[in-house]
Scaffold this motif. Structure first.
Motif, short mmCIF file in Angstrom:
data_model
loop_
_atom_site.label_atom_id
_atom_site.label_comp_id
_atom_site.label_asym_id
_atom_site.label_seq_id
_atom_site.Cartn_x
_atom_site.Cartn_y
_atom_site.Cartn_z
N UNK A 7 -24.59 12.84 32.64
CA UNK A 7 -23.64 12.09 33.49
C UNK A 7 -22.25 12.68 33.31
N UNK A 8 -21.51 12.75 34.42
CA UNK A 8 -20.14 13.23 34.42
C UNK A 8 -19.20 12.13 34.89
N UNK A 9 -17.93 12.22 34.56
CA UNK A 9 -16.97 11.28 35.15
C UNK A 9 -16.99 11.43 36.68
N UNK A 10 -16.61 10.39 37.41
CA UNK A 10 -16.63 10.47 38.87
C UNK A 10 -15.76 11.61 39.40
N UNK A 11 -16.24 12.27 40.44
CA UNK A 11 -15.48 13.30 41.12
C UNK A 11 -14.51 12.59 42.07
N UNK A 12 -13.24 12.95 41.99
CA UNK A 12 -12.24 12.34 42.86
C UNK A 12 -12.36 12.95 44.25
N UNK A 13 -12.49 12.09 45.24
CA UNK A 13 -12.62 12.52 46.63
C UNK A 13 -11.24 12.61 47.26
N UNK A 14 -11.02 13.66 48.02
CA UNK A 14 -9.74 13.89 48.70
C UNK A 14 -9.52 15.37 48.82
N UNK A 15 -8.60 15.77 49.70
CA UNK A 15 -8.37 17.19 49.94
C UNK A 15 -9.62 17.82 50.53
N UNK A 16 -10.16 18.82 49.86
CA UNK A 16 -11.36 19.52 50.35
C UNK A 16 -12.65 18.85 49.91
N UNK A 17 -12.56 17.78 49.10
CA UNK A 17 -13.77 17.12 48.59
C UNK A 17 -13.98 15.81 49.33
N UNK A 18 -15.17 15.64 49.87
CA UNK A 18 -15.53 14.43 50.63
C UNK A 18 -16.79 13.78 50.07
N UNK A 19 -17.03 12.55 50.52
CA UNK A 19 -18.25 11.85 50.10
C UNK A 19 -19.45 12.52 50.71
#
Length: 156
Positions: free
Chosen positions: A144-156
């Motif tokens: 398990x990893x910490x949550x990936x922050x969505x925004x910029x080039x990263x989307x759900x």
């Protein structure tokens, strides 16, 4: 709340990861993701990841390991259907064993390419790419990893 169980293949070879370019059927653009997708009712995620790899890329493979699991809740304001959505992704390390890379026949994957891991940060991509590559490179004992922050080039 809607719910989706998905299985993703993290195929790494020579410092590159296999990515698939998803094209939205509702005209919301395209972005990069990992080969994988929805686990059908009654299907084992282990089998689903290999099925999805073949459907989306034309490649065959073998699952070498379970890398981890990611669960994220997407607020209604950001979810495609406009309702709160939970996606649980099972990430497998997959070794490609054969096939020829091609687009998905009558599907939403326009192409698949081997991408240098160092170039991922500059791509318009799904958060599952960061999760999968993070699991494959960091190898957390917990899976398990910490949550990936969505925004910029990263989307759900």
């Amino acid at each position: 709340m809607s719910f989706r169980l998905a299985a993703y293949g993290v195929c790494v070879r020579d410092g590159r990861v296999l990515l698939a370019r998803y094209v939205s059927p509702v005209g919301a653009g395209s972005w990069w993701t990992l080969p994988g997708g929805k686990v059908e009712h009654g299907e084992d995620p282990f089998d689903a990841v290999l099925r999805e790899l073949g459907e989306e890329t034309g490649l065959t493979g073998v699952v070498e390991e379970l890398l981890g699991v990611d669960s994220r809740v997407i607020p209604a304001s950001e979810a495609r259907l406009g309702v709160v959505h939970q996606n649980v992704g099972v990430f497998y390390g997959v070794r490609v064993t054969g096939g020829v890379v091609r687009p998905e026949a009558n599907g939403e994957t326009a192409e698949a390419v081997w991408t240098p891991i160092g170039e991922i940060a500059g791509l318009d991509r799904s958060a599952v790419v960061d999760v999968g590559v993070g699991l494959a490179t960091q190898r957390p004992a917990s899976g398990h990893l910490p949550p990936v922050v969505v925004g910029g080039l990263i989307r759900h």
